[in-house]
Write a protein that holds these residues in place. Structure first.
Motif, short mmCIF file in Angstrom:
data_model
loop_
_atom_site.label_atom_id
_atom_site.label_comp_id
_atom_site.label_asym_id
_atom_site.label_seq_id
_atom_site.Cartn_x
_atom_site.Cartn_y
_atom_site.Cartn_z
N SER A 18 -3.06 -13.90 16.02
CA SER A 18 -3.30 -15.04 15.13
C SER A 18 -2.77 -14.65 13.75
CB SER A 18 -4.79 -15.34 15.05
OG SER A 18 -5.48 -14.26 14.40
N ALA A 19 -2.69 -15.60 12.84
CA ALA A 19 -2.21 -15.29 11.49
C ALA A 19 -3.08 -14.24 10.81
CB ALA A 19 -2.16 -16.57 10.66
N GLN A 20 -4.40 -14.34 11.00
CA GLN A 20 -5.31 -13.37 10.40
C GLN A 20 -5.14 -11.99 11.02
OE1 GLN A 20 -9.41 -14.62 10.34
NE2 GLN A 20 -10.20 -12.58 9.87
N GLU A 21 -5.00 -11.94 12.34
CA GLU A 21 -4.79 -10.65 13.02
C GLU A 21 -3.47 -10.03 12.59
OE1 GLU A 21 -7.10 -11.47 17.28
OE2 GLU A 21 -5.01 -12.07 17.01
N ALA A 22 -2.43 -10.86 12.48
CA ALA A 22 -1.12 -10.35 12.10
C ALA A 22 -1.15 -9.75 10.70
CB ALA A 22 -0.08 -11.48 12.17
N ALA A 23 -1.83 -10.42 9.77
CA ALA A 23 -1.93 -9.89 8.40
C ALA A 23 -2.65 -8.55 8.40
CB ALA A 23 -2.66 -10.89 7.51
N LEU A 24 -3.69 -8.42 9.22
CA LEU A 24 -4.43 -7.16 9.31
C LEU A 24 -3.55 -6.06 9.89
CD1 LEU A 24 -6.87 -5.31 9.30
CD2 LEU A 24 -7.75 -6.53 11.30
N VAL A 25 -2.84 -6.35 10.98
CA VAL A 25 -1.99 -5.33 11.59
C VAL A 25 -0.86 -4.94 10.64
CG1 VAL A 25 -0.40 -4.86 13.49
CG2 VAL A 25 -2.55 -6.04 13.94
N GLU A 26 -0.27 -5.89 9.94
CA GLU A 26 0.80 -5.56 8.99
C GLU A 26 0.26 -4.65 7.88
OE1 GLU A 26 4.11 -9.08 9.06
OE2 GLU A 26 2.33 -9.44 7.82
N ALA A 27 -0.96 -4.90 7.43
CA ALA A 27 -1.54 -4.05 6.40
C ALA A 27 -1.79 -2.64 6.93
CB ALA A 27 -2.84 -4.66 5.88
N ILE A 28 -2.25 -2.54 8.18
CA ILE A 28 -2.53 -1.23 8.76
C ILE A 28 -1.25 -0.44 8.96
CG2 ILE A 28 -3.33 -0.06 10.85
CD1 ILE A 28 -5.49 -2.22 11.10
N VAL A 29 -0.21 -1.06 9.53
CA VAL A 29 1.02 -0.31 9.79
C VAL A 29 1.69 0.11 8.49
CG1 VAL A 29 1.39 -1.45 12.02
CG2 VAL A 29 2.52 -2.37 9.98
N ASP A 30 1.43 -0.63 7.41
CA ASP A 30 1.99 -0.25 6.11
C ASP A 30 1.27 0.94 5.51
OD1 ASP A 30 4.31 -1.42 5.19
OD2 ASP A 30 3.35 -2.54 3.58
N ARG A 31 0.04 1.22 5.96
CA ARG A 31 -0.64 2.43 5.51
C ARG A 31 -0.30 3.61 6.42
NH1 ARG A 31 -0.16 2.06 1.25
NH2 ARG A 31 -1.36 3.96 0.98
N ILE A 32 -0.08 3.35 7.70
CA ILE A 32 0.32 4.43 8.60
C ILE A 32 1.74 4.89 8.27
CG2 ILE A 32 0.84 4.99 11.01
CD1 ILE A 32 -1.44 3.17 11.84
N VAL A 33 2.62 3.94 7.95
CA VAL A 33 3.99 4.26 7.53
C VAL A 33 4.21 3.62 6.17
CG1 VAL A 33 6.44 4.18 8.12
CG2 VAL A 33 4.74 4.23 9.95
N PRO A 34 3.77 4.27 5.10
CA PRO A 34 3.95 3.69 3.76
C PRO A 34 5.39 3.81 3.30
CG PRO A 34 2.93 5.85 3.59
CD PRO A 34 3.02 5.54 5.06
N ALA A 35 5.84 2.84 2.55
CA ALA A 35 7.20 2.89 2.00
C ALA A 35 7.30 4.03 0.98
CB ALA A 35 7.53 1.56 1.34
N ASP A 36 8.44 4.70 0.99
CA ASP A 36 8.70 5.75 0.00
C ASP A 36 10.21 5.82 -0.22
OD1 ASP A 36 9.74 7.08 2.24
OD2 ASP A 36 8.06 8.46 2.41
#
Length: 208
Positions: A18-36
């Protein structure tokens, strides 16, 4: 043996989340692989898209695994031994994360600051978070971590690893068919850019 080539994943829209689940997963993967300075983050690299599409296929349904009981606790080396398939685990696990944080902090994971997100994921991985609905934090974090790494390092045909970002970072050549001119050149970086299963963008007339 009949060939079973992968179908190119096209980004855009969500097939499982769902849109809410997708936003949560996108936030999590951005912490597991943070931009640098070496790479874009997990969200931009398409890790959530990869996970979304995998959950809609055989992986999500565990259709290629033996899933009959009895279900008993396994050794850590045996991986998950429960009844729920990955799609069910994601649906329950993501809901449990936001339910826990709303009760504790009055916020969802997406609304937390990056440092707070990191602290929560660290605690969840260590089993220090009592998630509702029987969700085991370490097990669900392990699933998220595994799938995020797959999305970041797998061939871009599956929806992640945008622009072969992880392969460029590592110097991995990808699916090149011939290395005869380079096999004897030990300890030398491979000079050619990486290649996906479906080729390179410029070969398909889509630019570099």
């Amino acid at each position: 043996m009949a060939s079973d080539p992968p179908t190119q994943v096209v980004a855009g829209g969500w097939h499982f989340f769902s849109a809410q689940e997708a936003a949560l997963v996108e936030a999590i993967v951005d912490r597991i692989v943070p931009a640098d300075e070496l790479s874009m983050g997990g969200k931009e690299a398409g890790c959530a898209v990869y996970i979304d599409r995998q959950l809609m296929g055989a992986f999500g349904a565990s259709s290629r695994l033996y899933t009959q009981g009895p279900f008993l606790p396994g050794l850590p080396t045996q991986g998950y031994q429960g009844e729920a398939n990955p799609a069910q685990r994601y649906r329950t696990g993501l809901a449990a994360i936001d339910a826990f944080l709303k009760q504790r902090d009055g916020k969802t994971f997406v609304e937390l600051a990056p440092a707070e997100q990191d602290a929560f994921l660290t605690a969840m991985e260590a089993g220090k978070v009592d998630l509702p609905n029987g969700v085991k934090g370490p097990g669900f974090f392990g699933l998220l971590l595994q799938n995020t790494m797959e999305g970041f390092f797998a061939d871009p045909v599956y929806g992640g690893n945008k622009e072969m970002v992880s392969w460029r970072m590592l110097g991995f050549p990808g699916a090149r068919y011939d290395y005869r001119d380079h096999v004897s050149k030990h300890n030398q970086p491979y000079p050619q850019p990486p290649v996906s299963i479906i080729g390179r963008p410029e070969w398909l007339g889509k630019g570099a």
